[in-house]
Write a protein that holds these residues in place. Structure first.
Motif, mmCIF file in Angstrom:
data_model
loop_
_atom_site.group_PDB
_atom_site.id
_atom_site.type_symbol
_atom_site.label_atom_id
_atom_site.label_comp_id
_atom_site.label_asym_id
_atom_site.label_seq_id
_atom_site.Cartn_x
_atom_site.Cartn_y
_atom_site.Cartn_z
ATOM 1 N N MET A 196 64.255 10.355 6.040
ATOM 2 C CA MET A 196 65.353 9.799 6.821
ATOM 3 C C MET A 196 65.615 10.684 8.042
ATOM 4 N N LYS A 197 65.638 10.050 9.232
ATOM 5 C CA LYS A 197 65.829 10.797 10.469
ATOM 6 C C LYS A 197 66.882 10.126 11.338
ATOM 7 N N THR A 198 67.530 10.932 12.172
ATOM 8 C CA THR A 198 68.519 10.411 13.105
ATOM 9 C C THR A 198 67.854 9.505 14.128
ATOM 10 N N VAL A 199 68.452 8.361 14.363
ATOM 11 C CA VAL A 199 67.914 7.396 15.321
ATOM 12 C C VAL A 199 68.391 7.760 16.724
ATOM 13 N N MET A 200 67.467 7.859 17.661
ATOM 14 C CA MET A 200 67.780 8.291 19.023
ATOM 15 C C MET A 200 67.792 7.144 20.024
ATOM 16 N N THR A 201 67.522 5.925 19.575
ATOM 17 C CA THR A 201 67.556 4.759 20.450
ATOM 18 C C THR A 201 68.501 3.716 19.855
ATOM 19 N N GLU A 202 69.033 2.827 20.698
ATOM 20 C CA GLU A 202 70.109 1.938 20.276
ATOM 21 C C GLU A 202 69.619 0.728 19.482
ATOM 22 N N ASP A 203 70.456 0.289 18.531
ATOM 23 C CA ASP A 203 70.215 -0.961 17.820
ATOM 24 C C ASP A 203 70.749 -2.156 18.596
ATOM 25 N N GLY A 204 71.767 -1.918 19.446
ATOM 26 C CA GLY A 204 72.366 -3.012 20.185
ATOM 27 C C GLY A 204 73.073 -2.524 21.430
ATOM 28 N N ALA A 205 73.449 -3.470 22.288
ATOM 29 C CA ALA A 205 74.152 -3.136 23.524
ATOM 30 C C ALA A 205 75.082 -4.283 23.917
ATOM 31 N N ASN A 206 76.182 -3.935 24.555
ATOM 32 C CA ASN A 206 77.115 -4.905 25.121
ATOM 33 C C ASN A 206 77.251 -4.604 26.606
ATOM 34 N N ILE A 207 77.079 -5.625 27.438
ATOM 35 C CA ILE A 207 76.991 -5.407 28.883
ATOM 36 C C ILE A 207 77.878 -6.408 29.617
ATOM 37 N N LEU A 208 78.640 -5.919 30.579
ATOM 38 C CA LEU A 208 79.326 -6.749 31.566
ATOM 39 C C LEU A 208 78.634 -6.517 32.900
ATOM 40 N N PHE A 209 78.483 -7.584 33.705
ATOM 41 C CA PHE A 209 77.795 -7.401 34.980
ATOM 42 C C PHE A 209 78.369 -8.297 36.057
ATOM 43 N N GLU A 210 78.042 -7.956 37.302
ATOM 44 C CA GLU A 210 78.391 -8.756 38.468
ATOM 45 C C GLU A 210 77.124 -9.000 39.273
ATOM 46 N N THR A 211 77.077 -10.147 39.993
ATOM 47 C CA THR A 211 75.880 -10.492 40.741
ATOM 48 C C THR A 211 76.132 -10.449 42.243
ATOM 49 N N ASP A 212 75.027 -10.532 42.971
ATOM 50 C CA ASP A 212 75.108 -10.500 44.431
ATOM 51 C C ASP A 212 75.722 -11.756 45.022
ATOM 52 N N GLN A 213 75.886 -12.801 44.206
ATOM 53 C CA GLN A 213 76.483 -14.043 44.698
ATOM 54 C C GLN A 213 77.885 -14.279 44.141
ATOM 55 N N GLY A 214 78.485 -13.203 43.591
ATOM 56 C CA GLY A 214 79.876 -13.273 43.185
ATOM 57 C C GLY A 214 80.144 -13.752 41.781
ATOM 58 N N GLU A 218 68.051 -14.022 36.066
ATOM 59 C CA GLU A 218 67.814 -13.905 37.498
ATOM 60 C C GLU A 218 66.803 -14.948 37.978
ATOM 61 N N PHE A 219 65.794 -15.245 37.177
ATOM 62 C CA PHE A 219 64.791 -16.231 37.558
ATOM 63 C C PHE A 219 65.388 -17.632 37.634
ATOM 64 N N VAL A 220 66.187 -17.995 36.648
ATOM 65 C CA VAL A 220 66.739 -19.351 36.584
ATOM 66 C C VAL A 220 67.809 -19.574 37.636
ATOM 67 N N THR A 221 68.689 -18.596 37.833
ATOM 68 C CA THR A 221 69.862 -18.802 38.687
ATOM 69 C C THR A 221 69.658 -18.380 40.132
ATOM 70 N N GLY A 222 68.735 -17.468 40.387
ATOM 71 C CA GLY A 222 68.593 -16.897 41.724
ATOM 72 C C GLY A 222 69.582 -15.786 42.003
ATOM 73 N N HIS A 223 70.480 -15.508 41.045
ATOM 74 C CA HIS A 223 71.417 -14.390 41.185
ATOM 75 C C HIS A 223 70.722 -13.083 40.824
ATOM 76 N N ARG A 224 71.225 -11.975 41.356
ATOM 77 C CA ARG A 224 70.723 -10.648 41.029
ATOM 78 C C ARG A 224 71.881 -9.763 40.580
ATOM 79 N N ILE A 225 71.686 -9.076 39.476
ATOM 80 C CA ILE A 225 72.707 -8.149 38.987
ATOM 81 C C ILE A 225 72.787 -6.961 39.936
ATOM 82 N N VAL A 226 73.980 -6.659 40.429
ATOM 83 C CA VAL A 226 74.150 -5.546 41.362
ATOM 84 C C VAL A 226 74.963 -4.397 40.767
ATOM 85 N N ARG A 227 75.741 -4.664 39.717
ATOM 86 C CA ARG A 227 76.447 -3.586 39.030
ATOM 87 C C ARG A 227 76.745 -4.016 37.607
ATOM 88 N N LEU A 228 76.820 -3.037 36.722
ATOM 89 C CA LEU A 228 77.074 -3.343 35.323
ATOM 90 C C LEU A 228 77.761 -2.175 34.637
#
Length: 376
Positions: free
Chosen positions: A218-236, A191-201
């Motif tokens: 050994m305990k169950t992990v309750m937070t993620e090791d990774g994430a995959n994200i698709l997004f759209e910006t306010d400038q299309g 967002e800083f470099v491009t001036g675009h803002r993520i509006v939905r993902l």
């Protein structure tokens, strides 16, 4: 002449040391430190050359010889400590995440804005000269219409099931680990470099190790090791992002490609000395140096000639230098404030909500930047 900034550091771990080095480089003094125990605080003070040790975090915040407080503690303590600093009328640098909930981040941002407090959150990748160069070129229109924004942030510090620390515990680190810890850095930089803002993902989260060796076995992990994200910006534009803290061999690889109709720009944090610029007829690698960068906004942060790459600590030093300038009444371009910390909290909440519902999530546009009052 402005007097040297007097800083207090709460927290004695790795990040506390990074902050201390940056404070000294910026011409400031670490007057007080505090830690989770007096032994840790004493050892930390000796290691970084602090003048004294405060008995508690509250005592440090109230000290007359502290102008700015650096909060380098586990995530769940950030909001409470930052609010105390604001109420004490002092400047504050708070490690990200600013808070572990949007509500707390909103309250902090509003309190800081109302008080005119100088605030900062260390989104320090903004301070690479190559990043400033890419930003200047894109904002000048050189890229044409940006339509595809993609990249990744990969680490490997959790690449075995016996690797863990407090960040894995949601009670201390918050509901999101991989995205909340490093994904927000990539989004802030985009967002800083491009001036675009993520509006939905839309997002998915996953774990390489469902269970990890933590205190008690050994305990169950309750937070993620990774994430995959698709997004759209306010400038299309549309974009994609891959986040992982379990990618063996990737120590700290923040990479992006911002693709326009006339030019594309790519940066790799594991090779920070270069900016890749692509065109339809030619491509080139622009070395980052005070003798090679074209934009004045980037040359300002290039302290060395090309071929002498500046790294993470240099970025942190520049970040704290700009923070000190803000304390003395200036308004450095691109200093990340609590408003940016709120923005990251909103993105994190959207990622978790989308992953839970398997649907798209909306993100509000950020508010205008706060106006600071000098405390010098």
């Amino acid at each position: 002449m402005n007097s040297p900034v007097r800083a207090g550091i709460i927290g004695t771990g790795f990040m506390g040391g990074v902050h201390a080095q940056a404070i000294r480089t910026a011409g400031g003094t670490v007057t007080r430190v505090s830690g989770s125990s007096s032994a840790k605080a004493d050892s930390f003070a000796r290691r970084i050359g602090a003048k004294s040790v405060a008995s508690t975090a509250d005592a440090l915040i109230e000290s007359d010889d502290v102008d700015v407080v650096h909060i380098c503690t586990p995530n769940n303590s950030h909001a409470e400590l930052a609010l105390k600093v604001i109420e004490a009328g002092k400047a504050v640098v708070c490690e990200k995440p600013l808070a572990t909930s949007v509500a707390e981040a909103q309250a902090l941002s509003a309190a800081a804005d109302a008080a005119g407090t100088v605030t900062a959150v260390p989104f320090v990748y903004r301070f690479y000269p190559a990043i400033r160069e890419a930003r200047a070129r894109i904002l000048s229109g050189e890229s044409g219409n940006l339509w595809l924004l993609h990249g990744s942030y990969l680490q490997d510090w959790l690449s075995t099931d016996d690797a863990a620390n407090w960040r894995v515990n949601p009670e201390l680190g918050g509901g999101s680990r991989a995205f909340g810890d490093i994904g927000v850095h990539w989004c802030d930089l985009m967002e800083f470099v491009t001036g675009h803002r993520i509006v939905r993902l839309t997002a998915t989260v996953s774990n390489a190790f469902p269970r990890r060796a933590m205190e008690g076995g050994m305990k169950t992990v309750m937070t993620e090791d990774g994430a995959n994200i698709l997004f759209e910006t306010d400038q299309g534009a549309s974009g994609s992002l891959v986040i992982s803290q379990v990618s063996p061999g990737r120590k700290n690889r923040l990479w992006f490609s911002f693709d326009g109709t006339a030019a594309s720009y790519s940066f790799d944090q594991e090779n920070p000395g270069n900016l890749w610029i692509g065109g339809s007829r030619s491509t080139r690698i622009l070395p980052s140096g005070n003798d090679s960068l074209g934009a004045s906004a980037s040359a300002e942060y290039a302290f060395l000639p090309a071929g002498h790459p500046q790294g993470y600590q240099d970025c942190f030093n520049a970040f704290v230098g700009d923070m000190h300038a803000a304390i003395h009444g200036k308004r450095p371009e691109g200093l990340p404030s609590f408003a940016d910390g709120l923005r990251s909290a909103q993105l994190t909440e959207a990622v978790l909500a989308s992953a839970a519902s398997r649907s798209w999530a909306e993100i509000p546009l950020p508010v205008k930047a706060p106006r600071y009052q000098s405390i010098s």
